[in-house]
Motif scaffolding. Structure first.
Motif, mmCIF file in Angstrom:
data_model
loop_
_atom_site.group_PDB
_atom_site.id
_atom_site.type_symbol
_atom_site.label_atom_id
_atom_site.label_comp_id
_atom_site.label_asym_id
_atom_site.label_seq_id
_atom_site.Cartn_x
_atom_site.Cartn_y
_atom_site.Cartn_z
ATOM 1 N N ALA A 339 0.819 -1.213 0.000
ATOM 2 C CA ALA A 339 0.000 0.000 0.000
ATOM 3 C C ALA A 339 0.850 1.259 0.000
ATOM 4 O O ALA A 339 0.325 2.367 -0.013
ATOM 5 C CB ALA A 339 -0.915 0.005 1.212
ATOM 6 N N GLY A 340 2.158 1.078 0.047
ATOM 7 C CA GLY A 340 3.040 2.236 0.066
ATOM 8 C C GLY A 340 4.454 1.790 -0.224
ATOM 9 O O GLY A 340 4.701 0.615 -0.525
ATOM 10 N N VAL A 341 5.367 2.723 -0.147
ATOM 11 C CA VAL A 341 6.764 2.394 -0.420
ATOM 12 C C VAL A 341 7.326 1.712 0.835
ATOM 13 O O VAL A 341 8.077 2.310 1.604
ATOM 14 C CB VAL A 341 7.558 3.660 -0.797
ATOM 15 N N PHE A 342 6.935 0.460 1.016
ATOM 16 C CA PHE A 342 7.193 -0.246 2.286
ATOM 17 C C PHE A 342 8.685 -0.519 2.507
ATOM 18 O O PHE A 342 9.109 -0.808 3.612
ATOM 19 C CB PHE A 342 6.428 -1.574 2.312
ATOM 20 N N GLU A 343 9.475 -0.404 1.424
ATOM 21 C CA GLU A 343 10.923 -0.621 1.575
ATOM 22 C C GLU A 343 11.514 0.444 2.499
ATOM 23 O O GLU A 343 12.542 0.217 3.130
ATOM 24 C CB GLU A 343 11.640 -0.551 0.217
ATOM 25 N N PHE A 344 10.879 1.639 2.557
ATOM 26 C CA PHE A 344 11.312 2.701 3.474
ATOM 27 C C PHE A 344 10.528 2.531 4.773
ATOM 28 O O PHE A 344 9.285 2.576 4.757
ATOM 29 C CB PHE A 344 11.009 4.092 2.879
ATOM 30 N N ASP A 345 11.242 2.386 5.888
ATOM 31 C CA ASP A 345 10.571 2.103 7.160
ATOM 32 C C ASP A 345 9.526 3.147 7.537
ATOM 33 O O ASP A 345 8.555 2.834 8.218
ATOM 34 C CB ASP A 345 11.602 1.983 8.294
ATOM 35 N N ASN A 346 9.718 4.383 7.080
ATOM 36 C CA ASN A 346 8.760 5.432 7.459
ATOM 37 C C ASN A 346 7.482 5.413 6.619
ATOM 38 O O ASN A 346 6.590 6.223 6.831
ATOM 39 C CB ASN A 346 9.430 6.809 7.361
ATOM 40 N N PHE A 347 7.413 4.473 5.648
ATOM 41 C CA PHE A 347 6.221 4.421 4.796
ATOM 42 C C PHE A 347 5.623 3.005 4.761
ATOM 43 O O PHE A 347 5.171 2.529 3.719
ATOM 44 C CB PHE A 347 6.562 4.932 3.386
ATOM 45 N N THR A 348 5.649 2.356 5.915
ATOM 46 C CA THR A 348 5.140 0.982 5.984
ATOM 47 C C THR A 348 3.755 0.906 6.623
ATOM 48 O O THR A 348 3.136 -0.151 6.606
ATOM 49 C CB THR A 348 6.065 0.085 6.838
ATOM 50 N N ALA A 349 3.269 2.018 7.191
ATOM 51 C CA ALA A 349 2.049 1.950 8.008
ATOM 52 C C ALA A 349 0.852 1.376 7.245
ATOM 53 O O ALA A 349 0.084 0.575 7.792
ATOM 54 C CB ALA A 349 1.720 3.331 8.563
ATOM 55 N N GLY A 350 0.701 1.779 5.977
ATOM 56 C CA GLY A 350 -0.444 1.307 5.201
ATOM 57 C C GLY A 350 -0.387 -0.199 4.986
ATOM 58 O O GLY A 350 -1.370 -0.923 5.211
ATOM 59 N N SER A 351 0.785 -0.678 4.572
ATOM 60 C CA SER A 351 0.928 -2.124 4.326
ATOM 61 C C SER A 351 0.797 -2.893 5.640
ATOM 62 O O SER A 351 0.223 -3.977 5.678
ATOM 63 C CB SER A 351 2.288 -2.411 3.674
ATOM 64 N N ARG A 352 1.331 -2.289 6.715
ATOM 65 C CA ARG A 352 1.236 -2.963 8.014
ATOM 66 C C ARG A 352 -0.227 -3.059 8.465
ATOM 67 O O ARG A 352 -0.670 -4.103 8.959
ATOM 68 C CB ARG A 352 2.059 -2.217 9.067
ATOM 69 N N ALA A 353 -0.992 -1.990 8.246
ATOM 70 C CA ALA A 353 -2.404 -2.002 8.640
ATOM 71 C C ALA A 353 -3.150 -3.093 7.872
ATOM 72 O O ALA A 353 -3.995 -3.807 8.434
ATOM 73 C CB ALA A 353 -3.028 -0.637 8.381
ATOM 74 N N ILE A 354 -2.826 -3.248 6.591
ATOM 75 C CA ILE A 354 -3.469 -4.297 5.783
ATOM 76 C C ILE A 354 -3.093 -5.666 6.340
ATOM 77 O O ILE A 354 -3.957 -6.508 6.583
ATOM 78 C CB ILE A 354 -3.046 -4.167 4.296
ATOM 79 N N ALA A 355 -1.796 -5.872 6.570
ATOM 80 C CA ALA A 355 -1.337 -7.172 7.067
ATOM 81 C C ALA A 355 -1.996 -7.502 8.409
ATOM 82 O O ALA A 355 -2.473 -8.629 8.618
ATOM 83 C CB ALA A 355 0.187 -7.169 7.207
#
Ligand code: AMP
Length: 415
Positions: A339-355
């Motif tokens: 859901a975002g540029v998850f490779e950058f730790d500061n942009f993982t929130a969207g993918s984390r929320a989905i997971a």
């Protein structure tokens, strides 16, 4: 034939695996998931008293010998994983003697199949536009048959356990099966599990069914998005494609990634969803950055009102909540693409929320399938891979299977 019903005692089995593992600059494996994935099949054959001929590709050597892609680099790792010595055959098309000498319990690893152009069956050094292309292709198909026949001649039985390449009609994944009768060819355990997981998604749908498609572009996912439209109740489209949709609806997206030639397509997808009664969920807010970097300054803003000099890099808090609301109550879930540029730790929130929402739904009994390299990397990064129903090893193969296409690797076994 199924692998469980076959007794490999005193048989030579040639097994197509996907040992296309990532290596570091010193040729050391950085992630051995694919080797571990094939172990149940390989160990069953050895435990029965069979001998193993393992074949795989690695990387894209384009039909030429290239030491960088030599499977000799992983021989010792394979031996360690199997708990037995491995003999290496440095030329996959000239291994007849090595194969013939194998005793029950012994293992032969063939060199990279793609050192031969016959493996992929595509003519080399000639462009599609060239008038001689068709003739060259025909000739290569004949050579591919010969190459497949040679590989087949090493063994009594053929097992395909390489789901990652099952959507390719290559010598080792499909053509070789023509040289074995029905009783002597089968899918390996990993392939069986993958095929079953896709079947759960396609034919045994418990509702509501929520699919989450992310990643950078809409263009590479359009086939599966259109196909899913006939099946799902909720379709979340997230990641970089959010901004193509936002722009298509007249929004201002600043410097966000966008496929300007796909604005009509985005509008068509929205219209189709409406016509089919599919609840299409798009991000309404985002975490924008002022540079494509982990250290960028960030702010939360509407996905359709991003200032110039800023780009949408992740799903915002309101969006994450909206995604969770259609994921948590779902009974069937498919996730492909971050859901975002998850490779950058500061942009993982969207993918984390989905997971995390998928994990909650799975705990409540949903069947959840996560597939495609980047979403698998996400669940691994968050330590949640064991908390979803199934993590697929296939990228392209998984998407094609879910699009409803018959995979050549599976079809060849059934023939
Ligand atoms: P794909 O290969 O199309 O599945 O896309 C995966 C890639 O999409 C990952 O490398 C993500 O970093 C990237 N991605 C996800 N969201 C965005 C975004 N908002 N902007 C740019 N790239 C993104």
């Amino acid at each position: 034939m199924t692998i469980d019903n076959y007794n490999f005692a005193n048989k030579k089995a040639i097994v197509r695996v996907d040992f296309n593992v990532p290596l570091d600059e010193n040729g050391h494996i950085t992630d051995d998931t694919r080797i571990r994935g094939a172990l149940p099949t390989l160990k069953k054959i050895l435990a029965d008293g069979g001998s193993l001929i393992i074949m795989s590709h690695m990387g894209k050597p384009k039909g030429k010998v290239n030491a960088k892609f030599s499977l000799s680099q992983i021989k010792d790792d394979v031996a360690k994983a199997l708990g037995t010595d491995v003999i290496f055959a440095p030329d996959c098309a000239n291994a007849k003697e090595a194969a013939a000498n194998l005793k029950p319990g012994q293992v032969l690893l063939l060199e990279n199949l793609r050192f031969y152009p016959e493996e992929e069956g595509k003519p080399v050094g000639i462009e599609k536009e060239d008038p001689a292309y068709d003739a060259a292709k025909k000739e290569m198909k004949e050579r591919q048959k010969e190459f497949s026949k040679t590989l087949a001649s090493y063994a009594d039985v053929y097992v395909n356990d390489a789901f990652g390449t099952a959507h390719r009609k290559h010598a080792s994944t499909a053509v070789i099966a023509d040289y074995f009768d029905k009783d002597n060819k089968m899918l390996g355990y990993l392939m069986e599990k993958e095929v079953q997981a896709v079947d759960n998604i396609l034919s045994n749908i418990q509702r509501p069914f929520t699919a989450i498609m992310g990643g950078s572009k809409v263009s590479t996912k359009i086939g599966i998005i259109e196909n899913l439209m006939d099946k799902v109740d909720n379709l979340i489209l997230c990641g970089g494609m959010t901004y193509t949709f936002a722009k298509a609806m007249g929004g201002k997206i600043g410097d966000s990634i966008c496929e300007d030639d796909k604005l009509d397509l985005a509008r068509e997808i929205m219209a189709k969803a409406k016509a089919k009664g599919v609840n299409l969920v798009l991000g309404t807010d985002c975490v924008a950055g002022n540079a494509f970097s982990n250290d960028a300054e960030t702010m939360i803003c509407p996905s359709n009102d991003i200032p110039d000099g800023w780009e949408g890099m992740d799903a915002g808090p309101e969006t994450r909540k909206a995604f969770a609301e259609v994921i948590e109550p779902a009974k069937t879930i498919l996730w492909n693409g971050p859901a975002g540029v998850f490779e950058f730790d500061n942009f993982t929130a969207g993918s984390r929320a989905i997971a995390e929402a998928i994990v909650k739904a799975t705990e409540k009994g949903a069947f959840s399938l996560v597939g495609g390299g980047d979403s698998v990397a996400c669940v691994n990064k968050f330590g949640l891979a064991d908390s979803v129903s199934y993590v697929s090893t296939g990228g392209g193969a998984l998407l094609e299977a879910i699009e409803g296409k018959e995979l050549p690797g599976v079809a060849a076994i059934k023939k």
